[in-house]
Design a protein around this motif. Sequence first.
Motif, PDB file in Angstrom:
ATOM      1  N   THR A   1      13.174   6.814   2.450  1.00 41.34           N
ATOM      2  CA  THR A   1      12.824   5.567   3.128  1.00 41.34           C
ATOM      3  C   THR A   1      11.486   5.011   2.636  1.00 41.34           C
ATOM      4  O   THR A   1      10.887   4.149   3.283  1.00 41.34           O
TER       5      THR A   1
ATOM      6  N   THR B   1       8.501   3.003   0.757  1.00 44.44           N
ATOM      7  CA  THR B   1       8.306   1.595   0.405  1.00 44.44           C
ATOM      8  C   THR B   1       7.073   1.443  -0.468  1.00 44.44           C
ATOM      9  O   THR B   1       6.210   2.323  -0.525  1.00 44.44           O
TER      10      THR B   1
ATOM     11  N   PRO C   1       6.479  -5.472   1.719  1.00 42.22           N
ATOM     12  CA  PRO C   1       6.828  -4.240   1.002  1.00 42.22           C
ATOM     13  C   PRO C   1       8.288  -4.244   0.550  1.00 42.22           C
ATOM     14  O   PRO C   1       9.148  -4.869   1.178  1.00 42.22           O
ATOM     15  N   ILE C   2       8.548  -3.525  -0.543  1.00 43.74           N
ATOM     16  CA  ILE C   2       9.901  -3.409  -1.070  1.00 43.74           C
ATOM     17  C   ILE C   2      10.407  -1.986  -0.887  1.00 43.74           C
ATOM     18  O   ILE C   2       9.634  -1.032  -0.853  1.00 43.74           O
ATOM     19  N   GLY C   3      11.733  -1.852  -0.747  1.00 39.32           N
ATOM     20  CA  GLY C   3      12.361  -0.554  -0.577  1.00 39.32           C
ATOM     21  C   GLY C   3      12.900  -0.018  -1.882  1.00 39.32           C
ATOM     22  O   GLY C   3      12.679  -0.574  -2.963  1.00 39.32           O
ATOM     23  N   ARG C   4      13.641   1.085  -1.798  1.00 37.24           N
ATOM     24  CA  ARG C   4      14.061   1.831  -2.984  1.00 37.24           C
ATOM     25  C   ARG C   4      14.849   0.974  -3.986  1.00 37.24           C
ATOM     26  O   ARG C   4      14.647   1.095  -5.196  1.00 37.24           O
TER      27      ARG C   4
ATOM     28  N   ILE D   1      12.415  -1.299  -5.737  1.00 36.93           N
ATOM     29  CA  ILE D   1      11.486  -0.460  -6.504  1.00 36.93           C
ATOM     30  C   ILE D   1      12.147  -0.010  -7.804  1.00 36.93           C
ATOM     31  O   ILE D   1      11.552  -0.083  -8.890  1.00 36.93           O
TER      32      ILE D   1
ATOM     33  N   GLN E   1       4.692   5.466   1.935  1.00 32.17           N
ATOM     34  CA  GLN E   1       4.264   4.066   1.878  1.00 32.17           C
ATOM     35  C   GLN E   1       3.138   3.953   0.861  1.00 32.17           C
ATOM     36  O   GLN E   1       2.099   4.591   1.001  1.00 32.17           O
TER      37      GLN E   1
END
Length: 343
Positions: A81, A83, A92-95, A98, A166
């Motif tokens: 999970t 970010t 923020p961006i997630g997986r 990313i 994070q």
Amino acid sequence: MQRIRPLIVVATAAALLPIGSGTASASAQPSLCASVATAPAPEHSAHGALHPKVRAFLRAYCAWGEAPADIPKYMALFTPTGTLMDTGLAEPIGREIIEAQITNVVKRVEKYRFEPLSVSASPDGRVAFVKARNTGIVDPVGPGLPVAVDYVTMHRLELSGAQVQQGRRFWDQTDLFRPLDPKLPDLFAGPDRNTSAGPGPARPEQSVRERKRAWNTQDIDALVDGVNRLTELTGPGAAKGLKGPEAARAYLGKLFGKVRDLELEPGNTVREGRTTHREWVGHAIVRSDGREVSFGIVERFTRDGRGRTGWDLSFDTLDLVATPKQIEDLRGLIFPRPATPAS
């Protein structure tokens, strides 16, 4: 505006994360990756050993930096999970994003390499500030031969175990994009370096509340006077250092001439020996066109044995010197644009 819960930790060891304040001058430092791979406690951590989970993370980080095309190895640095908040992003961006971003980087930046240079971490290993060098070769804007890029990024990492839960990267995007587009303005061109200036006067340490007020009111005197016996300021456009308080005032004057209405909140603070990192995150207004932009700063205070302090700043200036269209075009050279939903 999202409020950030401050976290202050006192560290007993030194740390960093890839991609993304400053310039390549930091490359003269000894190899952190080599020492963390061969010794229980890197020589960089003069005040004690790194927490085992920070050292484990750093080893994995260095291993990926030597072979950046190994995308699964990069993604393993993050929790399921995890970010990442980056300069140039609204949130923020997630997986998924990313992975798309780092895949684009290694495709578009030939011979890309990432090298952690220094680290400061909390005793419990939950928070680390990492500075890293990024190098590679990129096609320029318009016709011309590929150009070398060499820039430094500052990363604030909140860890869960030996993975990033994070992360936030602080860096000046113009360090990457100006070699690709030499017409990109330099906000700090020609500041007075005042090389003969001595250190500033002795000052009591400001409280977080006082420092927050100084940033948000753009009080140059309070910001400069709040650094005890200031010897030198480094930051975007000032990698070689500005000597003394008056040069620091001129530098901040240039910054505040381009931005107004700062709304910054304190984030994480890590104290490690004579070094303190403090994170500020929030928003600001670009004076030229009234745009509200995400804005963040990392201050690093480094005190010597005589009580004098070096002050280093990590922040972005691209929003302040380029239009939204220019920024979109420049970032499109390296970073993936959001996908357009199918109709």
